[in-house]
Enzyme design. Structure first.
Site, mmCIF file in Angstrom:
data_model
loop_
_atom_site.group_PDB
_atom_site.id
_atom_site.type_symbol
_atom_site.label_atom_id
_atom_site.label_comp_id
_atom_site.label_asym_id
_atom_site.label_seq_id
_atom_site.Cartn_x
_atom_site.Cartn_y
_atom_site.Cartn_z
ATOM 1 N N ASP A 14 0.961 -1.348 -0.037
ATOM 2 C CA ASP A 14 0.168 -0.038 -0.055
ATOM 3 C C ASP A 14 1.062 1.340 -0.020
ATOM 4 O O ASP A 14 1.711 1.289 0.803
ATOM 5 C CB ASP A 14 -0.808 0.039 1.336
ATOM 6 C CG ASP A 14 -2.387 0.516 0.897
ATOM 7 O OD1 ASP A 14 -2.323 1.304 0.194
ATOM 8 O OD2 ASP A 14 -3.307 0.025 1.449
ATOM 9 N N ASP A 54 -2.944 4.603 -2.455
ATOM 10 C CA ASP A 54 -4.104 5.166 -1.792
ATOM 11 C C ASP A 54 -4.543 6.667 -2.178
ATOM 12 O O ASP A 54 -3.716 7.354 -2.668
ATOM 13 C CB ASP A 54 -3.785 5.292 -0.362
ATOM 14 C CG ASP A 54 -4.730 5.705 0.760
ATOM 15 O OD1 ASP A 54 -5.959 4.814 0.764
ATOM 16 O OD2 ASP A 54 -4.758 6.668 1.414
ATOM 17 N N GLU A 110 -6.071 3.972 -6.200
ATOM 18 C CA GLU A 110 -7.443 4.325 -5.702
ATOM 19 C C GLU A 110 -7.855 5.460 -6.023
ATOM 20 O O GLU A 110 -6.995 6.592 -5.577
ATOM 21 C CB GLU A 110 -7.472 4.162 -4.118
ATOM 22 C CG GLU A 110 -8.778 4.098 -3.569
ATOM 23 C CD GLU A 110 -8.750 4.454 -1.944
ATOM 24 O OE1 GLU A 110 -9.569 4.318 -1.165
ATOM 25 O OE2 GLU A 110 -7.651 5.120 -1.435
ATOM 26 N N HIS A 143 -10.983 -3.265 2.895
ATOM 27 C CA HIS A 143 -11.093 -2.736 4.287
ATOM 28 C C HIS A 143 -11.974 -1.453 4.571
ATOM 29 O O HIS A 143 -12.209 -0.992 5.790
ATOM 30 C CB HIS A 143 -9.665 -2.303 4.686
ATOM 31 C CG HIS A 143 -9.094 -1.381 3.609
ATOM 32 N ND1 HIS A 143 -8.803 -1.340 2.474
ATOM 33 C CD2 HIS A 143 -8.757 -0.074 4.067
ATOM 34 C CE1 HIS A 143 -8.391 -0.259 1.809
ATOM 35 N NE2 HIS A 143 -8.190 0.617 3.075
ATOM 36 N N ASP A 144 -12.577 -0.993 3.438
ATOM 37 C CA ASP A 144 -13.252 0.281 3.438
ATOM 38 C C ASP A 144 -14.695 0.038 3.149
ATOM 39 O O ASP A 144 -15.471 1.051 3.224
ATOM 40 C CB ASP A 144 -12.654 1.546 2.584
ATOM 41 C CG ASP A 144 -11.322 2.103 3.084
ATOM 42 O OD1 ASP A 144 -11.122 2.025 4.290
ATOM 43 O OD2 ASP A 144 -10.802 2.508 2.264
#
Length: 561
Positions: free
Chosen positions: A101, A202, A259, A335-336
């Site tokens: 990440d 991210d 993302e 995870h979101d």
């Protein structure tokens, strides 16, 4: 796309690991790198090609690791750099790649860059972050943080505000600064030299802020405005990513996924163009916003089911309009997001498994790279047993303070219903390995309360049941590896107006796939022209009734054209 042109990451399936919740090896209640290494055989058995690790870097954990204080150090909660090196070597020995990440829209306020930046206005790191003077004694503009409240934090010492689109401990980096970008690229190359296989980036669409930082449109009755329309896809974002490609990403055969909040088709085609000038693929969020609250002040918080017609229209748009010029990423969970079987499926005891398999079937036959979030392959559900004292997620905590306590938009019970439906902690409860103590996750006290259905939904039970959700995912992965048509075929939606069944084709030169998915708990009948010689590749029922569809039935046929 021809078979010879397929890239390795286009045939790959990614397994996302949230390290804090995957496997604890030392009894402190927090998952760690040694725990992940212990479970590599499980990932290998599933058949996944790549592990995407959520952040494992040094962090004060104001946003569960997405506030990084040292990009080249491991958070001691997860282990040491030697533990990471051992994990990387062990994964590679199993032909599993590791994607890290990358969080470079912002850092932690405890990063050495920010400590220097806030020390004085004339510090040489001051311009590594976005500082502005007050306007009429108030914030520089009306932007809200994505975690509620203002996106600006006043610094008493310097008399200026710094920008934080997320929590105040996550100051935004200033990508206009050449030295800052060079420092980021040096850090990325350090990880590439270690042998990692790629980056998940991210909120990468937000690294270029609009010139002048203007006010955002303010919904009626709101104090602050969601700035996503202004901060996403900013004026220099593609320039920065092309520079990153030249200075880092071309240095190895890497997989890259961005993302990209606020992305549309036009920008996605730039981010993930087949010319390879920026990224391999992007995460888009349109299908994840179809069940948002119609009241903009409540944002995502709601508990109403998604419209299948809208879902079909959205997923089909991305399948059709990216084909031939860029690449999709395919996901339901991460995870979101809450657990997909509780959101778009049916998590009752009667239908949980068949609906989880249906959702998997729908997604995994599409064009793109599929992502599986830990536990999704078990049909793990939302955690309805978590109460207000159990939640850890800053988005949930701040959301309640703002929506219930401050703005009084809904009452406490309604907000809890919304959180049980859409809250991020639904995905972050510990992985359910066994029916034993703490689901086999830890010998200590879990950092986040377990979902109380772990005694029936767990890895041990799934591996012992030949008809489990796990083995359905395993078969889907194997089909993607074996059948190039899943990667290369043209997508065609069947009956867009059908609000009960989602059916589509994947069409190649010589063969076709027909994928049928019943989204209801009803017995239905559809008249699809299935050739007599069609091969049933996969189904979530033990037999095939042809035109008759049972609740949440999913099946895929392969036949010659």
């Amino acid at each position: 796309m021809t078979t010879s042109a397929i890239k390795w990451w286009q045939k790959a399936v990614v397994y996302q690991i949230y390290p804090r919740s995957f496997q604890d090896s030392n009894g402190d209640g927090i998952g760690d790198l040694k725990g992940i290494q212990e479970r590599l055989s499980y990932v290998s058995k599933l058949g996944a090609d790549v592990i995407w690790l959520n952040p494992i870097y040094q962090s004060p954990n104001k946003d569960n690791g997405y506030d990084i204080s040292d990009y080249q150090a491991i958070n001691p909660e997860f282990g040491t750099m030697q533990d990471f090196d051992d994990l990387l070597a062990a994964a590679h020995a199993r032909d599993i790649k590791i994607v890290m990440d990358l969080v470079v829209n912002h850092s932690s306020d405890q990063h050495k860059w920010f400590i220097e930046s806030r020390s004085s206005k004339d510090n040489d790191k001051r311009d590594f972050y976005i500082w502005r003077n007050p306007v009429d004694g108030h914030e520089p503009n009306n932007w809200s943080s994505f975690f509620s409240g203002s996106a600006w934090k006043f610094d008493e010492k310097s008399g200026q505000y710094y920008l934080h689109l997320f929590v105040e401990g996550q100051p935004d980096l200033n990508w206009k600064n050449d030295e800052l970008r060079d420092q980021v690229y040096q850090m990325m190359n350090w990880w590439v030299d270690k042998g990692i296989d790629g980056f998940r980036m991210d909120v990468i669409s937000m690294i270029s802020k609009p010139d002048g930082l203007p006010d955002a449109p303010l919904p009626a009755g709101n104090t602050y405005a969601n700035p996503v329309s202004l901060t996403a896809n900013g004026p220099h974002v593609h320039e920065y990513l092309r520079e990153m490609r030249q200075k880092v990403l071309n240095n190895a055969d890497l997989m890259t996924v961005g993302e990209t909040s606020g992305v549309d088709i036009e920008h996605a085609q730039k981010y993930a163009g087949i010319d390879g000038s920026e990224l391999n693929m992007v995460f888009q969020f349109e299908h994840m916003g179809l069940d948002d609250n119609p009241n903009p002040a409540l944002g995502k918080w709601d508990n109403q089911p998604v419209s299948l017609v809208k879902l079909k229209d959205n997923l089909s748009k991305w399948q059709t309009e990216l084909e031939g010029n860029s690449w999709n990423s395919l996901y339901w969970d991460n995870h979101d997001q809450p657990r997909i079987v509780s959101r778009f499926g049916n998590d009752s005891a009667e239908y949980r498994e068949v609906s989880a398999k249906m959702l998997a079937t729908l997604l995994h036959f599409m064009q793109g790279t599929p992502y599986i979030f830990q536990g999704e392959e078990l049909g793990m559900t939302n955690a309805y047993n978590l109460g207000w004292d159990d939640f850890d997620d800053i988005e949930i905590i701040n959301g309640r303070k703002f929506i219930v306590d401050k703005e009084k938009l809904v009452d406490n019970d309604t907000m809890l219903d919304y959180v049980h439906y859409k809250g991020r902690d639904n995905a972050r409860t510990p992985m359910q390995w066994t029916a034993g103590k703490n689901a086999g996750f830890t010998d200590g006290t879990p950092w986040l309360k377990l979902n109380d259905n772990f005694e029936t939904i767990n890895v041990t039970a799934a591996l012992a049941d030949d008809n489990s959700v796990f083995y359905h995912y395993q078969k889907l992965i194997q089909l993607r590896h074996d059948l190039d048509l899943i990667t290369t075929g043209h997508y065609e939606l069947i009956d867009p107006a059908d609000d009960q069944v989602y059916t589509y084709k994947r069409i190649g030169d010589d063969q076709e796939l027909l994928i049928i998915n019943n989204f209801t708990d009803q017995d239905l009948e559809r008249d699809y022209p299935v050739p007599a010689d069609a091969q049933l590749l996969i189904s979530n029922y033990q037999d095939d009734l042809g035109l008759k569809l049972r609740p949440y039935e999913a099946k895929a046929y392969l036949y010659n054209r």
